[in-house]
Design a protein around this motif. Structure first.
Motif, PDB file in Angstrom:
ATOM      1  N   LEU A 251       5.857 -21.305  -3.246  1.00 17.87           N
ATOM      2  CA  LEU A 251       5.240 -20.050  -3.659  1.00 17.87           C
ATOM      3  C   LEU A 251       3.993 -19.761  -2.834  1.00 17.87           C
ATOM      4  O   LEU A 251       3.774 -18.621  -2.381  1.00 17.87           O
ATOM      5  CB  LEU A 251       4.885 -20.111  -5.145  1.00 17.87           C
ATOM      6  N   LEU A 252       3.162 -20.782  -2.589  1.00 19.88           N
ATOM      7  CA  LEU A 252       1.942 -20.608  -1.809  1.00 19.88           C
ATOM      8  C   LEU A 252       2.266 -20.178  -0.380  1.00 19.88           C
ATOM      9  O   LEU A 252       1.602 -19.300   0.187  1.00 19.88           O
ATOM     10  CB  LEU A 252       1.150 -21.919  -1.804  1.00 19.88           C
ATOM     11  N   ALA A 253       3.316 -20.786   0.180  1.00 20.28           N
ATOM     12  CA  ALA A 253       3.714 -20.434   1.551  1.00 20.28           C
ATOM     13  C   ALA A 253       4.163 -18.980   1.635  1.00 20.28           C
ATOM     14  O   ALA A 253       3.806 -18.250   2.569  1.00 20.28           O
ATOM     15  CB  ALA A 253       4.823 -21.363   2.033  1.00 20.28           C
ATOM     16  N   TRP A 254       4.940 -18.544   0.667  1.00 19.77           N
ATOM     17  CA  TRP A 254       5.445 -17.173   0.689  1.00 19.77           C
ATOM     18  C   TRP A 254       4.335 -16.170   0.410  1.00 19.77           C
ATOM     19  O   TRP A 254       4.298 -15.080   1.010  1.00 19.77           O
ATOM     20  CB  TRP A 254       6.595 -16.996  -0.304  1.00 19.77           C
ATOM     21  N   LEU A 255       3.424 -16.508  -0.494  1.00 17.51           N
ATOM     22  CA  LEU A 255       2.296 -15.616  -0.742  1.00 17.51           C
ATOM     23  C   LEU A 255       1.429 -15.481   0.508  1.00 17.51           C
ATOM     24  O   LEU A 255       0.965 -14.383   0.848  1.00 17.51           O
ATOM     25  CB  LEU A 255       1.460 -16.140  -1.913  1.00 17.51           C
ATOM     26  N   GLY A 256       1.216 -16.605   1.196  1.00 12.00           N
ATOM     27  CA  GLY A 256       0.444 -16.561   2.430  1.00 12.00           C
ATOM     28  C   GLY A 256       1.128 -15.740   3.503  1.00 12.00           C
ATOM     29  O   GLY A 256       0.495 -14.945   4.203  1.00 12.00           O
ATOM     30  N   THR A 257       2.440 -15.925   3.634  1.00 11.30           N
ATOM     31  CA  THR A 257       3.194 -15.153   4.627  1.00 11.30           C
ATOM     32  C   THR A 257       3.134 -13.667   4.310  1.00 11.30           C
ATOM     33  O   THR A 257       2.934 -12.829   5.208  1.00 11.30           O
ATOM     34  CB  THR A 257       4.656 -15.625   4.669  1.00 11.30           C
ATOM     35  N   ALA A 258       3.308 -13.316   3.030  1.00  7.60           N
ATOM     36  CA  ALA A 258       3.230 -11.915   2.622  1.00  7.60           C
ATOM     37  C   ALA A 258       1.834 -11.353   2.895  1.00  7.60           C
ATOM     38  O   ALA A 258       1.687 -10.197   3.329  1.00  7.60           O
ATOM     39  CB  ALA A 258       3.576 -11.778   1.142  1.00  7.60           C
ATOM     40  N   GLY A 259       0.808 -12.170   2.664  1.00  8.15           N
ATOM     41  CA  GLY A 259      -0.559 -11.726   2.921  1.00  8.15           C
ATOM     42  C   GLY A 259      -0.802 -11.454   4.394  1.00  8.15           C
ATOM     43  O   GLY A 259      -1.476 -10.478   4.756  1.00  8.15           O
ATOM     44  N   MET A 260      -0.263 -12.300   5.259  1.00 12.01           N
ATOM     45  CA  MET A 260      -0.419 -12.071   6.691  1.00 12.01           C
ATOM     46  C   MET A 260       0.302 -10.802   7.127  1.00 12.01           C
ATOM     47  O   MET A 260      -0.225 -10.005   7.914  1.00 12.01           O
ATOM     48  CB  MET A 260       0.107 -13.279   7.476  1.00 12.01           C
ATOM     49  N   LEU A 261       1.515 -10.589   6.627  1.00 11.59           N
ATOM     50  CA  LEU A 261       2.260  -9.374   6.973  1.00 11.59           C
ATOM     51  C   LEU A 261       1.529  -8.135   6.480  1.00 11.59           C
ATOM     52  O   LEU A 261       1.451  -7.117   7.184  1.00 11.59           O
ATOM     53  CB  LEU A 261       3.668  -9.431   6.376  1.00 11.59           C
ATOM     54  N   ALA A 262       0.986  -8.219   5.267  1.00  9.05           N
ATOM     55  CA  ALA A 262       0.224  -7.084   4.739  1.00  9.05           C
ATOM     56  C   ALA A 262      -0.986  -6.798   5.623  1.00  9.05           C
ATOM     57  O   ALA A 262      -1.317  -5.633   5.896  1.00  9.05           O
ATOM     58  CB  ALA A 262      -0.210  -7.366   3.304  1.00  9.05           C
ATOM     59  N   SER A 263      -1.662  -7.854   6.073  1.00  6.13           N
ATOM     60  CA  SER A 263      -2.820  -7.673   6.953  1.00  6.13           C
ATOM     61  C   SER A 263      -2.410  -7.009   8.259  1.00  6.13           C
ATOM     62  O   SER A 263      -3.079  -6.090   8.747  1.00  6.13           O
ATOM     63  CB  SER A 263      -3.483  -9.026   7.244  1.00  6.13           C
ATOM     64  N   ILE A 264      -1.320  -7.474   8.832  1.00  2.80           N
ATOM     65  CA  ILE A 264      -0.856  -6.955  10.119  1.00  2.80           C
ATOM     66  C   ILE A 264      -0.493  -5.479  10.018  1.00  2.80           C
ATOM     67  O   ILE A 264      -0.745  -4.697  10.947  1.00  2.80           O
ATOM     68  CB  ILE A 264       0.335  -7.785  10.626  1.00  2.80           C
ATOM     69  N   PHE A 265       0.076  -5.070   8.883  1.00  2.07           N
ATOM     70  CA  PHE A 265       0.558  -3.700   8.772  1.00  2.07           C
ATOM     71  C   PHE A 265      -0.435  -2.739   8.127  1.00  2.07           C
ATOM     72  O   PHE A 265      -0.298  -1.523   8.292  1.00  2.07           O
ATOM     73  CB  PHE A 265       1.872  -3.670   7.985  1.00  2.07           C
ATOM     74  N   PHE A 266      -1.424  -3.252   7.425  1.00  6.98           N
ATOM     75  CA  PHE A 266      -2.279  -2.337   6.678  1.00  6.98           C
ATOM     76  C   PHE A 266      -3.766  -2.429   7.014  1.00  6.98           C
ATOM     77  O   PHE A 266      -4.518  -1.504   6.692  1.00  6.98           O
ATOM     78  CB  PHE A 266      -2.085  -2.551   5.167  1.00  6.98           C
ATOM     79  N   VAL A 267      -4.226  -3.510   7.617  1.00  8.42           N
ATOM     80  CA  VAL A 267      -5.629  -3.586   8.014  1.00  8.42           C
ATOM     81  C   VAL A 267      -5.854  -2.606   9.165  1.00  8.42           C
ATOM     82  O   VAL A 267      -4.995  -2.438  10.036  1.00  8.42           O
ATOM     83  CB  VAL A 267      -6.002  -5.018   8.446  1.00  8.42           C
ATOM     84  N   THR A 268      -7.000  -1.941   9.161  1.00  8.79           N
ATOM     85  CA  THR A 268      -7.310  -0.991  10.219  1.00  8.79           C
ATOM     86  C   THR A 268      -8.586  -1.403  10.937  1.00  8.79           C
ATOM     87  O   THR A 268      -9.408  -2.144  10.403  1.00  8.79           O
ATOM     88  CB  THR A 268      -7.492   0.433   9.657  1.00  8.79           C
ATOM     89  N   SER A 269      -8.737  -0.920  12.152  1.00 10.24           N
ATOM     90  CA  SER A 269      -9.920  -1.248  12.944  1.00 10.24           C
ATOM     91  C   SER A 269     -11.105  -0.432  12.476  1.00 10.24           C
ATOM     92  O   SER A 269     -10.979   0.528  11.724  1.00 10.24           O
ATOM     93  CB  SER A 269      -9.643  -0.958  14.426  1.00 10.24           C
ATOM     94  N   GLY A 270     -12.266  -0.814  12.943  1.00 10.47           N
ATOM     95  CA  GLY A 270     -13.483  -0.104  12.595  1.00 10.47           C
ATOM     96  C   GLY A 270     -14.541  -1.044  12.088  1.00 10.47           C
ATOM     97  O   GLY A 270     -14.382  -2.269  12.125  1.00 10.47           O
TER      98      GLY A 270
END
Length: 723
Positions: A251-270
């Motif tokens: 579960l921890l591995a999948w939550l971490g993977t999902a968190g990284m994908l969310a960061s890659i697709f939704f974090v913005t610069s600035g």
């Protein structure tokens, strides 16, 4: 960065793993893929956080190796550590640096090549991050091509960390084991407390710098230490994660993977990077790494599949090669496109695979900097190494040469034709004759007017297939194209000092130029046109949104200064009551990255209209004319798009949509006149980089002093027609 073997006793029914950390290789694959797509396609929005993922991985692996060595031997061999780092880092980086410098020499003009050469020296000595921070390089800027070696900044941050952390770690370990007589494992955990303090201090500094000096914060090793430190902390307290139950581990591995994908697709610069913006991707990466300590997390196929693991293996080479390929290939494909994308990906992969198998992997095992008991033993070690890699050099070298040659041939054959044919140029000139001037003119101008001469120069430049001898030259346009007014106080005018950016006879009627850096570059035009009859005063400040816009500034100091100049300029106008106030500023402020509200489209237009009307209401009673002057549309930077293999069409740009949106607003303001200058820069929606032999802009937006003076006659005609 070598992989870490985990061989710990099982706990809680979890089977220990003796395999290499495939999930970490998958993390590397995800990180490098995100970075490549971000640089190549500017998508996904948070692809740049791949660097943050790398930092956490690096801190974990390297610190883990150091901790294991101390636990086993009671010491850390710095000779061995730095020898491994040299073998791991230097061979491929030296190859990429040499190839980049050579390619820059073949493609770039002298000034750009010199810049790349200095970048390569800074990169080789692992200080590139400080070079970019010192020169004010903005990682996210769109105005001009970045250095093909800019991505080496992250390697510099890592190596600076490893110039300090192993020594500090060993000092703490020796102190607590020798003086306090504690065991080596416990000493390792105590060193973790020191790292925790360093993480807190670095993160606090990153928060401050991300707000006050975001460019420095992005590149600084001081503001990035906390990211490497999180990985180091995981390694130092690895024992705490060995007993995680299997289900919780997965579960921890999948939550971490999902968190990284969310960061890659939704974090913005600035503003807000690396802190607090980096917290989410760093925490997500740490979760995945923690889940694999002691045993493998099950079913994390996104990271552990064979493709991900191989891309992780070659990730270092991929990272080093991708950016020079993207930047240099852009010389041949200035407009990008599908062919550019696929060739860039193919060439990056070919070069990376070749360098991994022919350079990185073999030299990582080479007996370089290894002390041998005798010359005979040294010769045997080298002979053994050559024998082990003979087939790789023979077969791999041929394959790499074949693939790379095929891709390079594809570049030459598929590259877009940038030079117009004689027939195309003639047809284009016919269209110009039939449709008239630029988009600001409804009909063809009368012959021999200042406007027709300007448009004729632009039309001729658009139809020119070869570069004329420009003056100033491409290499000198930045320096020689700067307006002399910039050295006379106009870059940051002292509003109530008449000697600062004031020209002409003060007893004449006064014309005020109120603007940002584009106000400074408008001064040569206004002076040439009006100074004989008017006192020309510049109230100008670079990087200041002069009308009442709420925008994000680079720092609080810049904001305070700008707001102060706004207020002082209004007070000056109210006191001096000039004949005219000319307002000009960069329309790029209209994009959602600058407005505090992040408004776009019609909402942005309405916000701009309100800000402009607010300014007009403050000064309209104190001057005969409030005139909004259209700025140059943002375009391509001559020093970037002009090369030894380019043609003038490579530097032709279009009119940005945001420019047109703000133009629509300012041309309809109540109580003000709009001075449309688009025909100075563009004709039929196309904007060349020169007219005759004169460069139009010194960078991506600021006109050269020489061109600014050339359009002065047309400016005077337009000014005299203002009611």
């Amino acid at each position: 960065m070598s992989m870490l073997k985990i061989r710990r006793k099982a706990s809680g029914g979890v089977k220990p793993s003796s395999k290499l950390r495939g999930d970490i290789q998958g993390l590397r694959a995800l990180a490098v893929t995100a970075v490549i797509f971000d640089h190549l396609l500017h998508w996904p929005s948070g692809g740049f956080v791949g660097v943050d993922i790398f930092f956490v991985i690096s801190g974990f692996l390297i610190t883990g190796i150091l901790a294991k060595e101390f636990t086993r031997t009671g010491h850390i061999s710095f000779t061995g550590f730095y020898t491994r780092r040299i073998r791991r880092i230097i061979p491929v980086s030296l190859l990429v640096l040499a190839a980049t410098v050579l390619t820059a020499k073949l493609l770039y003009t002298a000034s750009n090549f010199e810049s790349v050469l200095w970048d390569s020296i800074a990169s080789f000595f692992f200080v590139g991050n400080w070079r970019y921070a010192a020169t004010g390089t903005d990682y996210f800027a769109a105005g001009g091509s970045p250095s093909p070696l800019q991505h080496f900044w992250s390697l510099a941050v890592e190596e600076q960390f490893y110039f300090v952390w192993p020594w500090l770690m060993l000092g703490i370990l020796l102190l607590v084991t020798k003086l306090w007589k504690v065991s080596a494992p416990r000493a390792v955990r105590i060193s973790g407390l020191a790292m925790a303090v360093a993480i807190i201090a670095s993160f606090a500094w990153a928060l401050e710098q991300s707000s006050s000096a975001p460019t420095v914060a992005y590149f600084s090793s001081l503001t990035r230490t906390w990211e490497l430190g999180v990985g180091a902390l995981l390694a130092l307290f690895a024992g705490a994660f060995v007993g995680i139950p299997a289900a919780a581990r997965t579960l921890l591995a999948w939550l971490g993977t999902a968190g990284m994908l969310a960061s890659i697709f939704f974090v913005t610069s600035g503003p807000g990077f690396p802190a607090p913006g980096g917290v989410f991707p760093v925490a997500a990466t740490a979760a995945v790494i923690a889940a694999g300590i002691g045993a493998e997390a099950k079913h994390n196929y996104l990271l552990t599949n064979p493709v991900s693991r191989y891309l992780g293996d070659v990730s270092y080479s991929l990272y080093l090669w991708h950016f020079p390929v993207i930047i240099f290939l852009g010389v041949f494909y200035p407009e990008g496109g599908i062919a550019y994308t696929f060739i860039a990906l193919g060439l990056t992969l070919a070069l990376s695979v070749a360098s991994y198998h022919l350079v990185e992997k073999p030299f990582n095992k080479a007996p370089i900097l290894v002390k041998h008991d005798s010359k005979t033993e040294g010769r045997r070690a080298w002979q053994k190494w050559r024998t082990a890699h003979a087939s790789v050099f023979q077969n791999g070298g041929l394959l790499a040469l074949t693939v790379t040659t095929a891709v390079v041939v594809a570049i030459v054959l598929v590259r877009p034709t940038s030079s117009p044919s004689a027939e195309e140029a003639a047809a284009y000139n016919e269209r110009l004759a039939s449709t008239g001037a630029g988009t600001s003119a409804p009909a063809a101008p009368v012959a021999d007017t200042p406007r027709s001469k300007i448009l004729g120069g632009l039309s001729a430049a658009l139809a020119t297939a070869a570069w004329p001898k420009l003056s100033p030259s491409v290499d000198n346009v930045m320096a020689e194209g700067m307006p002399m007014e910039a050295t006379l106080g106009c870059g940051a005018a002292d509003v109530f000092d008449p000697m600062s950016c004031g020209f002409g006879n003060p007893s004449n009627p006064e014309v005020v130029v109120f603007g940002d850096s584009l106000g400074t570059t408008l001064m040569p035009t206004v002076r040439e046109a009006l100074e004989s009859d008017y006192y020309v005063r510049g109230l100008t400040l670079a990087a200041c949104a002069v009308i009442d816009l709420e925008v994000e500034f680079e720092s609080e100091a810049v904001r305070d200064n700008c707001l102060n100049v706004r207020a002082e300029a209004v007070r000056y106008i109210q006191e001096r009551r000039p004949e005219a106030v000319l307002v000009i500023e960069n329309y790029a402020w209209a994009n959602s990255k600058k407005l505090t509200s992040r408004a776009a489209g019609e909402a942005m237009q309405e916000e701009w209209r309100a800000a402009a009307q607010s300014f007009i209401s403050k000064v309209s009673g104190s001057t005969k004319r409030v005139v909004f002057v259209a700025p140059p549309p943002e375009g391509k930077q001559l020093a970037d798009c002009a090369s030894k293999v380019s043609t003038p069409s490579s530097c032709v740009s279009d009119i940005p949509g945001t420019w047109q949106q703000v133009r629509e607003v300012e041309s309809k303001l109540d109580g003000a006149t709009y001075l449309d200058t688009l025909h100075w820069f563009c004709v039929s929606g196309k904007c060349p980089s020169f007219s005759g032999t004169t460069p139009i802009k010194r960078d991506f937006i600021h006109p050269t002093q020489q061109y600014a003076q050339q359009v002065a006659v047309d400016f005077r005609e337009m000014y005299d027609q203002i009611p």
